[in-house]
Design an enzyme around this catalytic site. Structure first.
Site, PDB file in Angstrom:
ATOM      1  CE1 TYR A  79       5.853  -0.224 -12.196  1.00  0.00           C
ATOM      2  CE2 TYR A  79       5.968  -1.886 -10.485  1.00  0.00           C
ATOM      3  CZ  TYR A  79       5.700  -1.531 -11.780  1.00  0.00           C
ATOM      4  OH  TYR A  79       5.277  -2.489 -12.669  1.00  0.00           O
ATOM      5  CG  PHE A 137      -1.911  -1.140   1.261  1.00  0.00           C
ATOM      6  CD1 PHE A 137      -1.517  -2.443   1.530  1.00  0.00           C
ATOM      7  CD2 PHE A 137      -3.254  -0.890   1.026  1.00  0.00           C
ATOM      8  CE1 PHE A 137      -2.442  -3.484   1.551  1.00  0.00           C
ATOM      9  CE2 PHE A 137      -4.183  -1.917   1.052  1.00  0.00           C
ATOM     10  CZ  PHE A 137      -3.783  -3.218   1.313  1.00  0.00           C
ATOM     11  CG  ASP A 138       3.315   1.859  -3.409  1.00  0.00           C
ATOM     12  OD1 ASP A 138       3.861   1.032  -2.647  1.00  0.00           O
ATOM     13  OD2 ASP A 138       3.378   1.771  -4.642  1.00  0.00           O
ATOM     14  CE1 TYR A 198       7.908   0.473   2.148  1.00  0.00           C
ATOM     15  CE2 TYR A 198       5.902  -0.377   1.152  1.00  0.00           C
ATOM     16  CZ  TYR A 198       7.145  -0.600   1.720  1.00  0.00           C
ATOM     17  OH  TYR A 198       7.623  -1.874   1.867  1.00  0.00           O
ATOM     18  NE  ARG A 230       8.386   9.123   4.561  1.00  0.00           N
ATOM     19  CZ  ARG A 230       8.352   8.178   5.491  1.00  0.00           C
ATOM     20  NH1 ARG A 230       8.243   8.511   6.747  1.00  0.00           N
ATOM     21  NH2 ARG A 230       8.388   6.902   5.159  1.00  0.00           N
ATOM     22  CG  HIS A 267       2.503  -6.238 -10.668  1.00  0.00           C
ATOM     23  ND1 HIS A 267       3.498  -6.714 -11.501  1.00  0.00           N
ATOM     24  CD2 HIS A 267       2.389  -4.921 -10.961  1.00  0.00           C
ATOM     25  CE1 HIS A 267       3.945  -5.736 -12.252  1.00  0.00           C
ATOM     26  NE2 HIS A 267       3.293  -4.629 -11.955  1.00  0.00           N
ATOM     27  CE1 TYR A 308       2.734   2.956  -9.587  1.00  0.00           C
ATOM     28  CE2 TYR A 308       4.099   3.221  -7.632  1.00  0.00           C
ATOM     29  CZ  TYR A 308       3.385   2.403  -8.493  1.00  0.00           C
ATOM     30  OH  TYR A 308       3.332   1.059  -8.265  1.00  0.00           O
TER      31      TYR A 308
END
Ligand code: CO
Length: 636
Positions: free
Chosen positions: A381, A296-297, A301, A305, A430, A383
Site C-alpha cells: 500500500y 500496525f504500519d 513498520y 522511515r 480489511h 498512503y
C-alpha cells in the site's frame, strides 16, 4: 544549528547521538537501531522556550542485538553528552522492537534456504526460487507455545516472473512460513491449501496491460507568478494568520506543532501537537494461512522511515516548497529522504458567496488551503497524509490510500471474506484504522470536551406540531467516560472548549471535531487483535496529557501481547475537565476491494475535520479580498 526544541533531528544530531551511544559501550557489532528519533522535551519546557536560547536535545534509540536478541530502550542527551536512561526490554511484557530494514532481505533469504518451504513451493510447480518474493509480515501475538520468546515474522510468497513483474498479482496461497529472525530459520511451516497461483499480469505500467494512453487531456498548469503566500523559516511555517512548526519522525511521519492563529494581533494557540501516530490494517480472512494478517504500519513498520521522495509535477503540482526528512538506517546512521514533505497552497473552490435579493449585492470569495503532506509506501500500500489549513480557520486531515491490494488466491463465492478482483485473484476484506492524536490547547491548556448530538423532540406543549429539533450537549467528565463511538444518525460531534475564555457572545471558545463515521474494529472482542488494537474499538478517546502517552497502541507494538495504549491510558480515569487534554480519533475505511481497485488502486480517501465553533466572533474570512479584477467575468 537547531534553535527550537521541536526541530526535527539533523543528520549531525543523529551522528552525535550514535557516537555517544558508542562511547558508552552500548553499540556492539550486532546492534541495530529499530528506531532512532527525537525525544521531545516536556511540554512545559517547550512552551517556556525563548528564541535565541539553545534548546535541550535528546534522542531515543530502540536497540536490538540481532544475534542475541537482546533489546534496550535508551535515551541519550546531546546537551549533557550523557545517557539519560537505559532500560533493557523484556519482549514478553514490553513487546518487540519494530521491523528492521534488513528484515525484508533476511526473511526472503531465510525461506529461500529452507528445505521444507522449497518443497512446498515445488509441490505447486514453483521450482525456480529466484522468482519467489517473500514478505516479512508482522506476527501479532497469539500465545502459541512455539512462538514464545521469539522475534519472528510470518512470510507469504508471491511469484515474480521477471524483475519488472508485479508480484502481488501472483500470490502463492496456502503456505505460510513462520520465521525466527534471531535464529535465522523457519520454525514452522503452514501448508494447508493448494490453490492455483493467479496468472494474469498485473503490470499496470506495461502498455500491453494498460492499453494505449488515452488522448484529449490538455495541460493544466498551476502558476503563482508572485510565488506562494506562505513563508517558511527553517521549520516554522506562516500563512494567512496561521502559524505552526513542521516536524518529522521515523515512526509517526509528519508531526505538526504549536498550531496557532493570529487573531487581530493576538496569537492564539489551537493545537500543541498533531500527528497520526498509528494505523492498523486488520484483514478479515480467517483461513489458516491468513488469520494473523494485521499490520500496525506505524508502530511495527515505521511509516515515516518509509516516506517517499516526492517529485514536482507528479506528486505535487504548483509552487511547492519541500522539506527533507532525516531518519536513521538500521545502523543508526542518518539517511536523508529528500523532498519528503510537500508544502503548497491550493485553490479550494468557493469560500463564501451571496447574491442578495434585496440589496442586489453579489459577492464571491475564493477559498484556499495550505497543504502539508507526505507519502509513504508500506509494502503493497501507499498512503498520502495530508493536513489542510483553510482561510476560515478550518483544519482538515485527509489520508489518500492507493497502491496495490494485498492479494490471495480466490477461493470462490462460498468464502465470503474476499472478493475476486481479477481471474482467480482474491483480495481479502480489511480495515484501515488510523489514529489521530490531537494535543489540544485552545487559548491555553485548560480545555474540556463535549459530545453534541442532534435529535428531534416528541410532540408536547412546547412542540405542538412536532417540528422541534435540538441538541444534547454532554460534558465528558473522565477518561473512562470519553471512549466514544460516532453516531451518524445523531450527527454526533465532539467539541473542545476552553471554559475560561469566551468569545464576544460570552460563549466558551471551541473547536469541533467532525468525524467521518465508519466501522470501528470489527474483530471479535475475544480476538487477540482486539486487545492489541484496543484504540480502534472507539472513534474517540480523550485523555489527560501525559508525556508517556504517545502511541495509541502502546509503546512497542510488534508482537505485543495486548492491553497497552489507549484503553490502558483511559483506565487511569483522570478527570478531563478544564485540564490539558489530548483527543484521539479513530477513522478510516472498511475495504472490500472492487475490480476497479486492481491492479493499482485509484486513491480512496478518509479523514476528519476540525472547525472553529465559537472560537471566533463571526466568520473570520470576511476580510478575504474579492478575486482580482480581470479574474471574474461572465462567459468565455
Ligand atoms: Co484497503
Amino acid at each position: 544549528m537547531t534553535d527550537h526544541p521541536l526541530d526535527p533531528l539533523s543528520a549531525d544530531e543523529f551522528t552525535a547521538g550514535r557516537e555517544l551511544l558508542a562511547e558508552h559501550g552500548l553499540l556492539g557489532p550486532h546492534t541495530r537501531f529499530a528506531y532512532f528519533g527525537l525525544e521531545e522535551e516536556p511540554k512545559d519546557a517547550v512552551l517556556a522556550h525563548r528564541p535565541g536560547t539553545p534548546p535541550a536535545r535528546s534522542l531515543r534509540a530502540l536497540l536490538i542485538d540481532v544475534v542475541s536478541g537482546e533489546l534496550s530502550d535508551v535515551v541519550v542527551s546531546l546537551t549533557d553528552r550523557a545517557i539519560t536512561s537505559h532500560r533493557p526490554l523484556d519482549p514478553a511484557v514490553d513487546g518487540q522492537v519494530p521491523i528492521l530494514e534488513q528484515d525484508f532481505v533476511r526473511a526472503e533469504e531465510i525461506v529461500h534456504a529452507d528445505e521444507g518451504w522449497r518443497a512446498a513451493m515445488a509441490k505447486r510447480g514453483l521450482t525456480d526460487v529466484s522468482k519467489l518474493r517473500a514478505c516479512p509480515l508482522t506476527a501479532g501475538s497469539y500465545g502459541f507455545e512455539d512462538e514464545q520468546n521469539r522475534r519472528m515474522v510470518r512470510v507469504l510468497a508471491f511469484v515474480q516472473a521477471d524483475e519488472h513483474d508485479l508480484a502481488w498479482a501472483h500470490p502463492v496461497d496456502g503456505v505460510a512460513a513462520y520465521v525466527d529472525l534471531i535464529e535465522g530459520r523457519v520454525f514452522r511451516l503452514v501448508d494447508e491449501l493448494d490453490l492455483p497461483v493467479p496468472a494474469q499480469s498485473g503490470n499496470y505500467d506495461d502498455p500491453q496491460v494498460s492499453g494505449p494512453p488515452r488522448t484529449g487531456l490538455r495541460p493544466i498548469e498551476i502558476t503563482q507568478p508572485e510565488g506562494p503566500s506562505f513563508t517558511l523559516d527553517g521549520n516554522a511555517l506562516e500563512w494567512q494568520n496561521w502559524s505552526l512548526r513542521i516536524g518529522f519522525d521515523a515512526r509517526e511521519g509528519l508531526t505538526l506543532h504549536q498550531i496557532g492563529y493570529d487573531d487581530g494581533g493576538r496569537r492564539r494557540p489551537i493545537i500543541y501537537r498533531a500527528s497520526i501516530p498509528e494505523m492498523v490494517v486488520p484483514y478479515g480472512d480467517p483461513g489458516p494461512t491468513r488469520y494473523w494478517q494485521n499490520y500496525f504500519d506505524s508502530g511495527e513498520y515505521l511509516v515515516g522511515r518509509l516516506a517517499n521522495s516526492l517529485q514536482l509535477g507528479c506528486d505535487c503540482l504548483g509552487e511547492i516548497r519541500y522539506l527533507d526528512a532525516t531518519v536513521s538506517d538500521d545502523h543508526g546512521r542518518p539517511r536523508t529522504i529528500s523532498n519528503a514533505i510537500c508544502i503548497h497552497e491550493e485553490d479550494a473552490g468557493v469560500l463564501w458567496k451571496h447574491t442578495d435579493i434585496f440589496s442586489g449585492s453579489a459577492q464571491t470569495r475564493r477559498q484556499r488551503r495550505l497543504v502539508i503532506s507526505f507519502f509513504s509506501t508500506v509494502g503493497n500500500y501507499d498512503y498520502g497524509f495530508y493536513w489542510y489549513l483553510y482561510l476560515d480557520g478550518t483544519i482538515e486531515v485527509e489520508i489518500k490510500l492507493t497502491g496495490i491490494l494485498f492479494t490471495s488466491a480466490y477461493r470462490g463465492a462460498d468464502w465470503p471474506y474476499a472478493t475476486e478482483v481479477a481471474p482467480g485473484l482474491g483480495a481479502p476484506g480489511h480495515q484501515h484504522l488510523f489514529s489521530a492524536r490531537l494535543d489540544m490547547m485552545l487559548d491555553g491548556l485548560g480545555n474540556s470536551v463535549e459530545e453534541i448530538d442532534v435529535h428531534g423532540v416528541p410532540v408536547g406543549p412546547d412542540n405542538p406540531y412536532g417540528n422541534a429539533l435540538t441538541r444534547t450537549i454532554t460534558r465528558l467528565g473522565t477518561e473512562s467516560q470519553a471512549g466514544r463511538l460516532a453516531a451518524p444518525e445523531r450527527g454526533r460531534v465532539w467539541r473542545v472548549v476552553n471554559p475560561s475564555v469566551t468569545n464576544a457572545l460570552g460563549q466558551p471558545v471551541g473547536f469541533t471535531l467532525f468525524p467521518q463515521p465508519n466501522p470501528t474494529l470489527l474483530a471479535d472482542p475475544s480476538a487477540p487483535l482486539y486487545g492489541r488494537a484496543g484504540f480502534a474499538t472507539k472513534h474517540l478517546w480523550v485523555t489527560r496529557y501525559d508525556p508517556a502517552h504517545r502511541y495509541p497502541a502502546g509503546d512497542l507494538v510488534n508482537q505485543h501481547p495486548g492491553g497497552a495504549g489507549l484503553p490502558q491510558f483511559a483506565a487511569g480515569d483522570h478527570d478531563i475537565t478544564d485540564t490539558d487534554v489530548v483527543l484521539w480519533h479513530t477513522f478510516g475505511p472498511t475495504h472490500f476491494p472492487r475490480p476497479e481497485d486492481w491492479p493499482v488502486m485509484p486513491v480512496d480517501r478518509c479523514g476528519f475535520t476540525l472547525k472553529p465553533s465559537g472560537f471566533f466572533d463571526r466568520n473570520p474570512a470576511l476580510d478575504v479580498p474579492a478575486p482580482a479584477s480581470g479574474h471574474c467575468h461572465a462567459g468565455p
